[in-house]
Design an enzyme around this catalytic site. Structure first.
Site, PDB file in Angstrom:
ATOM      1  N   LYS B  70     -12.966 -24.983   9.567  1.00 53.51           N
ATOM      2  CA  LYS B  70     -12.093 -26.117   9.230  1.00 53.51           C
ATOM      3  C   LYS B  70     -10.713 -25.911   9.847  1.00 53.51           C
ATOM      4  CE  LYS B  70     -10.705 -28.589   4.983  1.00 53.51           C
ATOM      5  NZ  LYS B  70     -10.765 -28.523   3.496  1.00 53.51           N
ATOM      6  N   SER B 145     -12.540 -32.874   1.744  1.00 51.23           N
ATOM      7  CA  SER B 145     -11.877 -32.852   3.033  1.00 51.23           C
ATOM      8  C   SER B 145     -12.572 -31.993   4.097  1.00 51.23           C
ATOM      9  CB  SER B 145     -10.443 -32.363   2.852  1.00 51.23           C
ATOM     10  OG  SER B 145     -10.422 -31.044   2.361  1.00 51.23           O
ATOM     11  N   SER B 169     -13.567 -30.262  -2.215  1.00 48.34           N
ATOM     12  CA  SER B 169     -13.536 -30.395  -0.750  1.00 48.34           C
ATOM     13  C   SER B 169     -14.580 -29.586   0.014  1.00 48.34           C
ATOM     14  CB  SER B 169     -12.148 -30.048  -0.212  1.00 48.34           C
ATOM     15  OG  SER B 169     -11.324 -31.184  -0.316  1.00 48.34           O
TER      16      SER B 169
END
Lengths: 101, 474
Positions: B70, B145, B169
């Site tokens: 990420k 996310s 997330s």
């Protein structure tokens, strides 16, 4: 300022404190969003929290120490420390003037 | 089967036994990336020389496997932006602890994945670099996310992935993309070098194709870190050692299935079915009612968790994002997009002198009650199970103009996050018409990673929802 009557001007005031530039339209849209969000948050008023201590962290750890030694492998050179700054003169970072003469 | 479709565990085994080579593996993975990254928008940065970094990795535990990370983890040699234009072109002079550990264990960071800007959201639609599409069905969102990392796994564009969870997330995008995603206990995995969102709940964790893949990745990223004082010095287990112990004798509580927004939905039914699976495997399963008049259970009402999370998260965001002043790094605050502005301003408000007691302090007190309630529940139950998300992946565009989109989508995850618990998502239903998935969230008390991995593995083996497990057992 009352949370339930959040106005665009209130949003602008807080935005100034947080150093966030906002157009009037943005401030208006944010104000209406905040009213909705705070309605949801206000449900917390249903709960009796008298005699309850707030929780700020969940680890249960207290007073975490480390050895007071310098780890030279993690020190930046001046070049590394400055390479992401947009305005540099003679190895210094340039900032806007904040005090009047 | 193509090599990019292998699980992490099998890839490592085949590399080490020289059944496959790094160049074959990387060529399969990059071919897939070249084919679909433009349309799915999964990676925001790629290391085109990743295969060269596999040199001398064969003797290391991760053996040179390609890992997607990420974009809020600082990485030397690859840009880090947290999908915000404020950080466009930012190159960190140091490495996050998690990515350093991955690299030291022989993993290779193949690229950085898209996310909601600053991790503010549950759709990956608020990325300043465009939304990621769900590889299972590109008309739908991947969740967020960590949407890019979950999508990278779903589309076989990486062998393993790393995400971070503040309140849903990791687990929610894993659910929407039909993959396995694990949120470790807060403090189990170091936050050092992760762009901070809400410091009291941020938890980095693995996203993978199977439960065992996540256990392997967790083995390499967990542990005390002198650069993050909130990490625990509790010993790190070998998380793969407990997997096959089964759930016989475990006490399982089912949560949230009678919530008005969940009751009777496919998600509720899938979780009730999962309860039956656990029962068949020898566990004792109870339904925990949210309408119970006892305060202890009523606090499980997700509305309270939404309220607490919204206040605490915005407050911590307003403080954490104050450092982005455009002076030392990045560009000015005029480059912040709407969602970040919205959260910073609300957080600044709830921390302001006249409102801090009413909002922030009250929220932190309710947080104490939520923690106390979980403590009571874990006195009875080993694990709690619930739908990860109340439904299937939403359509592209769904998050627009909804200031609480993420909070509503993550309403079943927020309580466990603000209490710092551990949880894992495993696929528990696939709709053959849309090819979209539902996820089962398995939660346990702090530091009980072994327990949820053990239960998730038992469930995965007993059911047919995980295609990678099915393919490799053929």
């Amino acid at each position: 300022m009352k949370a339930s009557s959040f106005a665009a001007s209130d949003v602008q005031k807080i935005a100034t404190l947080a150093h966030i530039p906002l157009t009037d339209d943005e401030a208006k849209a944010l104000a209406s969003g905040f009213r909705k969000v705070l309605q949801v948050v206000d449900e917390l008023n249903d709960i009796d929290v008298s005699n309850i201590e707030p929780t700020h962290q969940v680890t249960g750890l207290e007073n975490v120490f480390r050895e007071d030694v310098i780890d030279t492998t993690r020190m930046f050179t001046q070049e590394q420390a400055l390479k992401n700054a947009k305005r540099i003169v003679d190895g210094f970072i340039v900032v806007d003037q904040i005090l009047e003469k | 089967m193509k090599l990019n479709e292998l699980t992490l565990t099998k890839t490592i085994k085949m590399l080490k036994s020289k059944q496959i080579s790094h160049s074959e593996l990387y060529s399969a993975v990059t071919q897939k990336i070249d084919k679909v990254n433009n349309s799915l928008n999964v990676y925001v940065a790629l290391d085109n020389e990743a295969v060269l970094k596999t040199k001398n990795t064969l003797d290391l535990p991760l053996a040179g496997v390609p890992i997607a990370v990420k974009d809020n983890f600082l990485t030397v040699g690859l840009p880090t932006t947290a999908s915000s234009k404020v950080l466009s072109g930012f190159h960190s002079p140091y490495e996050s602890t998690v990515t350093k550990k991955i690299r030291d264990s022989g993993g290779v960071i193949i690229g950085k994945t898209n996310m909601d800007a600053w991790a503010h959201g549950s759709s990956t639609e608020s990325s300043d670099f465009g939304p990621t599409k769900n590889p299972r069905n590109p008309e739908h969102l991947p969740g967020g996310s960590s949407g890019g990392s979950a999508a990278a796994i779903a589309a076989n564009m990486a062998i393993g992935a790393i995400g971070s969870e503040t309140a849903g997330s990791i687990r929610q995008p894993a659910s929407w993309c039909g993959v396995v995603g694990m949120k470790p206990t807060y403090g189990r995995v170091s936050r050092a070098g992760v762009i901070a969102m809400a410091s009291s709940t941020d938890s980095p964790g693995p996203i993978g194709k199977t439960v065992i893949d996540c256990a392997v990745l967790l083995n390499h990223i967990a542990g005390k870190d002198c650069y993050d004082a909130t990490t625990s010095s509790l010993a790190v287990s070998d998380y793969t050692a407990y997997l096959s112990k089964g759930v016989k004798g475990m006490k399982v509580g089912i949560c949230y299935v009678d919530h008005p927004k969940v009751k009777g939905t496919p998600a509720a039914l899938a979780v009730l079915d999962a309860g039956k699976v656990f029962e068949r495997l020898g566990a004792t399963v109870d339904l925990i009612s949210a309408s119970d008049t006892l305060m202890a259970n009523r606090i499980l009402n997700p509305n309270y968790a939404i309220g607490v999370y919204t206040v605490v998260q915005r407050a911590e965001v307003s403080s954490n994002l104050a450092r982005y002043d455009g002076i030392r790094i990045g560009r000015g605050r005029d480059f912040l997009a709407t969602e970040a502005k919205r959260r910073i301003i609300l957080g600044t408000f709830t921390l302001s002198q006249s409102f801090v007691e009413k909002y922030y302090v009250r929220a932190q007190k309710v947080r104490s009650l939520i923690i106390q309630n979980f403590h009571n529940l874990f006195g009875t139950y080993d694990i709690l199970i619930a739908p990860t998300s109340a439904g299937y992946a939403q359509r592209l565009g769904s998050s627009a103009d909804n200031p609480l989109f993420g909070e509503i989508e993550d309403m079943l995850l927020e309580a466990s996050s603000i209490a710092g618990l551990t949880g894992i998502n495993v696929p528990c239903m696939r709709d053959p018409k849309t090819n979209l998935f539902l996820g089962l969230d398995i939660m346990a008390d702090q530091w009980q990673e072994e327990k949820i991995l053990q239960a998730a593995y038992a469930y995965e083996q007993a059911t047919e929802w995980n295609e990678w497990v099915a393919n490799e057992s053929e």
